[in-house]
Motif scaffolding. Structure first.
Motif, PDB file in Angstrom:
ATOM      1  N   PHE A   1      34.045  43.383  42.485  1.00 54.79           N
ATOM      2  CA  PHE A   1      34.492  42.828  41.205  1.00 54.79           C
ATOM      3  C   PHE A   1      33.353  42.674  40.185  1.00 54.79           C
ATOM      4  O   PHE A   1      33.580  42.746  38.983  1.00 54.79           O
ATOM      5  CB  PHE A   1      35.157  41.462  41.412  1.00 54.79           C
ATOM      6  CG  PHE A   1      36.341  41.481  42.343  1.00 54.79           C
ATOM      7  CD1 PHE A   1      37.325  42.449  42.240  1.00 54.79           C
ATOM      8  CD2 PHE A   1      36.481  40.513  43.332  1.00 54.79           C
ATOM      9  CE1 PHE A   1      38.417  42.458  43.092  1.00 54.79           C
ATOM     10  CE2 PHE A   1      37.567  40.518  44.187  1.00 54.79           C
ATOM     11  CZ  PHE A   1      38.535  41.487  44.073  1.00 54.79           C
TER      12      PHE A   1
ATOM     13  N   PRO B   1      37.628  37.377  42.001  1.00 50.02           N
ATOM     14  CA  PRO B   1      37.676  38.345  40.904  1.00 50.02           C
ATOM     15  C   PRO B   1      37.441  37.717  39.535  1.00 50.02           C
ATOM     16  O   PRO B   1      36.920  38.380  38.624  1.00 50.02           O
ATOM     17  CB  PRO B   1      39.089  38.953  41.002  1.00 50.02           C
ATOM     18  CG  PRO B   1      39.860  38.027  41.862  1.00 50.02           C
ATOM     19  CD  PRO B   1      38.893  37.340  42.752  1.00 50.02           C
TER      20      PRO B   1
ATOM     21  N   TRP C   1      49.642  43.962  40.260  1.00 53.39           N
ATOM     22  CA  TRP C   1      48.653  44.351  41.278  1.00 53.39           C
ATOM     23  C   TRP C   1      49.055  43.761  42.617  1.00 53.39           C
ATOM     24  O   TRP C   1      49.053  44.435  43.643  1.00 53.39           O
ATOM     25  CB  TRP C   1      47.275  43.825  40.869  1.00 53.39           C
ATOM     26  CG  TRP C   1      46.127  44.345  41.683  1.00 53.39           C
ATOM     27  CD1 TRP C   1      45.276  45.352  41.339  1.00 53.39           C
ATOM     28  CD2 TRP C   1      45.691  43.873  42.975  1.00 53.39           C
ATOM     29  NE1 TRP C   1      44.345  45.542  42.343  1.00 53.39           N
ATOM     30  CE2 TRP C   1      44.581  44.652  43.349  1.00 53.39           C
ATOM     31  CE3 TRP C   1      46.140  42.878  43.857  1.00 53.39           C
ATOM     32  CZ2 TRP C   1      43.897  44.477  44.560  1.00 53.39           C
ATOM     33  CZ3 TRP C   1      45.465  42.699  45.058  1.00 53.39           C
ATOM     34  CH2 TRP C   1      44.358  43.490  45.393  1.00 53.39           C
TER      35      TRP C   1
ATOM     36  N   HIS D   1      40.875  39.810  32.482  1.00 50.83           N
ATOM     37  CA  HIS D   1      40.519  40.114  33.867  1.00 50.83           C
ATOM     38  C   HIS D   1      41.622  40.834  34.631  1.00 50.83           C
ATOM     39  O   HIS D   1      41.395  41.240  35.767  1.00 50.83           O
ATOM     40  CB  HIS D   1      40.131  38.836  34.621  1.00 50.83           C
ATOM     41  CG  HIS D   1      38.810  38.254  34.213  1.00 50.83           C
ATOM     42  ND1 HIS D   1      38.260  37.142  34.804  1.00 50.83           N
ATOM     43  CD2 HIS D   1      37.909  38.644  33.258  1.00 50.83           C
ATOM     44  CE1 HIS D   1      37.082  36.859  34.256  1.00 50.83           C
ATOM     45  NE2 HIS D   1      36.858  37.756  33.296  1.00 50.83           N
ATOM     46  N   ASN D   2      42.829  40.918  34.075  1.00 51.58           N
ATOM     47  CA  ASN D   2      43.818  41.829  34.672  1.00 51.58           C
ATOM     48  C   ASN D   2      44.808  42.306  33.603  1.00 51.58           C
ATOM     49  O   ASN D   2      44.880  41.766  32.491  1.00 51.58           O
ATOM     50  CB  ASN D   2      44.528  41.238  35.905  1.00 51.58           C
ATOM     51  CG  ASN D   2      45.627  40.240  35.595  1.00 51.58           C
ATOM     52  OD1 ASN D   2      45.732  39.736  34.474  1.00 51.58           O
ATOM     53  ND2 ASN D   2      46.443  39.947  36.593  1.00 51.58           N
TER      54      ASN D   2
ATOM     55  N   CYS E   1      41.395  48.821  39.534  1.00 52.60           N
ATOM     56  CA  CYS E   1      41.136  48.063  40.759  1.00 52.60           C
ATOM     57  C   CYS E   1      42.286  48.414  41.695  1.00 52.60           C
ATOM     58  O   CYS E   1      43.440  48.079  41.422  1.00 52.60           O
ATOM     59  CB  CYS E   1      41.115  46.560  40.458  1.00 52.60           C
ATOM     60  SG  CYS E   1      40.869  45.564  41.933  1.00 52.60           S
TER      61      CYS E   1
ATOM     62  N   GLU F   1      51.531  36.853  41.759  1.00 56.45           N
ATOM     63  CA  GLU F   1      51.177  36.551  40.379  1.00 56.45           C
ATOM     64  C   GLU F   1      51.157  37.741  39.433  1.00 56.45           C
ATOM     65  O   GLU F   1      51.262  37.577  38.231  1.00 56.45           O
ATOM     66  CB  GLU F   1      49.809  35.833  40.350  1.00 56.45           C
ATOM     67  CG  GLU F   1      48.584  36.686  40.723  1.00 56.45           C
ATOM     68  CD  GLU F   1      48.337  36.840  42.227  1.00 56.45           C
ATOM     69  OE1 GLU F   1      49.135  36.331  43.018  1.00 56.45           O
ATOM     70  OE2 GLU F   1      47.344  37.487  42.594  1.00 56.45           O
ATOM     71  N   SER F   2      51.036  38.959  39.984  1.00 58.84           N
ATOM     72  CA  SER F   2      50.809  40.106  39.089  1.00 58.84           C
ATOM     73  C   SER F   2      51.383  41.394  39.672  1.00 58.84           C
ATOM     74  O   SER F   2      51.757  41.441  40.848  1.00 58.84           O
ATOM     75  CB  SER F   2      49.298  40.305  38.906  1.00 58.84           C
ATOM     76  OG  SER F   2      48.723  40.669  40.156  1.00 58.84           O
TER      77      SER F   2
HETATM   78  O1  GYE Z   1      43.081  41.991  39.688  1.00 58.56           O
HETATM   79  C1  GYE Z   1      44.950  40.549  39.786  1.00 58.56           C
HETATM   80  C2  GYE Z   1      45.542  39.819  40.935  1.00 58.56           C
HETATM   81  O2  GYE Z   1      42.386  39.846  43.542  1.00 58.56           O
HETATM   82  C3  GYE Z   1      41.924  41.989  42.702  1.00 58.56           C
HETATM   83  O3  GYE Z   1      44.432  39.476  41.736  1.00 58.56           O
HETATM   84  C4  GYE Z   1      42.898  40.891  42.794  1.00 58.56           C
HETATM   85  C5  GYE Z   1      43.397  40.363  41.485  1.00 58.56           C
HETATM   86  C6  GYE Z   1      43.988  41.391  40.533  1.00 58.56           C
HETATM   87  O4  GYE Z   1      46.385  38.867  40.644  1.00 58.56           O
HETATM   88  O5  GYE Z   1      45.901  41.240  39.059  1.00 58.56           O
END
Ligand code: GYE
Length: 338
Positions: free
Chosen positions: A151, A188, A58, A243-244, A292, A55-56
């Motif tokens: 978190f 998170p 990160w 949150h991200n 993070c 998803e990201s």
């Molecule tokens: O912050 C986000 C990711 O669980 C820490 O999951 C993770 C989170 C993170 O998709 O970008």
């Protein structure tokens, strides 16, 4: 100005942890034998890892870290990507149980709904390690340890750094905050909201208010779409807490499309600290980032070996992190590893 923290912690559940590890299977999956790094006996450890999805930024960094660290540690890795669906994660865990892997690790997409499958792992004496995200369970013996960040503290740090951001911007008057939440029901998302609110309620009850808050599912597209709606319903928002980074980056597109300046008209604090987030901060579009760390691979492999060897591990192996203000972005950007 770096608030960093590192850790240790609570030794609750160590007995359960070592109990599980002591009876862990050692018919090691399909990993072949004679692994170099497996520190217990001569059989290579097989680890089944069930990832959330991609998803990201990160998450991509986290996946790369796990995939690189396993061979370095001499661990045979079976990897699956649940594409954002808890039911896929459950099937992946079930398949690892059926294959008789030595250890299972996973990043639970949401906090609830794991007891049944984790009981199946326990019945087969396969120890389970949570990475990155925690779960809610009434049976603490269902997992050995959590390797990941705090978190709630990240949420508190976000609120504390917003104080500095507001001061630096010379902000006067009410602080009208839009919150872009992570995936609904994910640790998170729940905890970053909770930690932020804790500081806000304790120290800024009269001047700060979260005027809109909704999930953008931790994705750029989600952040953009939800921010567009926020700007329409609440055009007077002057702060965004995302949150991200990815949701923050999506929101920046929506803010610019609405003819406003991110980082000026709307002050922005995000969490993660991926390269793209730092690049936006260096351009003045994000005001502060709470780091993070996704590079959990080496730490995870270390814990896997300990668990397999029946050694004691802490109940929560926390990650070391920092906070960054905009004026640090240019200098820090070349050092970012993810
Ligand atoms: O912050 C986000 C990711 O669980 C820490 O999951 C993770 C989170 C993170 O998709 O970008």
């Amino acid at each position: 100005m770096l608030n960093r923290r590192n850790f240790l912690t609570a030794a609750v559940g160590v007995a359960a942890a070592t109990g599980l590890a002591a009876c862990a299977k050692d018919d090691g999956g399909s990993g072949g034998s004679g692994g170099s790094g497996g520190s217990g006996g001569d059989k290579k450890i097989t680890l089944g890892f069930a990832q959330t999805g991609s998803e990201s930024g990160w998450r991509t960094a986290n996946t790369d870290s796990v995939k690189a660290a396993a061979p370095e540690a001499g661990i045979n890795l079976k990897f699956s990507d649940a594409q954002g669906k808890p039911e896929n994660q459950i099937s992946a865990i079930r398949s690892y149980i059926a294959q008789g892997v030595d250890v299972i690790a996973f990043s639970p997409l949401v906090v609830k709904g794991w007891d049944a499958v984790l009981k199946e792992a326990k019945a087969k004496k396969i120890p389970v390690i949570l990475t990155d995200r925690s779960i809610e369970t009434s049976d603490e013996s269902l997992y050995v340890t959590l390797v990941g960040s705090d978190f709630t503290d990240e949420g508190r740090r976000a609120a504390k750094i917003l104080e500095k951001v507001l001061e630096k911007a010379g902000h006067k008057g009410k602080v009208k905050i839009a919150q872009l939440e992570g995936t609904t029901g994910a640790a998170p998302a729940i905890e970053r909201a909770k930690g932020f609110k804790e500081v806000m309620d304790a120290e800024h009850k009269d001047d700060w208010k979260i005027v809109v808050s909704q999930s953008g599912d931790f994705t750029r597209a989600g952040g953009k779409q939800v921010m567009q709606a926020f700007l329409q319903s609440n055009p007077d928002i002057n702060v965004l807490y995302a949150h991200n980074d990815d949701m923050g980056l999506g929101a920046i597109q929506a803010i610019e499309a609405a003819g406003k300046k991110p980082g000026k008209d709307i002050l922005i604090v995000t969490v993660d600290g991926v390269k793209d987030g730092f690049a936006a901060m260096a351009e003045g579009k994000i005001n502060a980032i709470i780091e993070c760390n996704p590079l959990l691979g080496p730490q995870l492999m270390d814990v896997v070996k300990k668990v397999k060897n029946g050694e004691k591990v802490e109940r929560w192996v926390k990650t070391e992190e920092s906070d960054f203000m905009q004026d640090q972005a240019k200098a820090e950007l070349p050092n970012r590893k993810y």
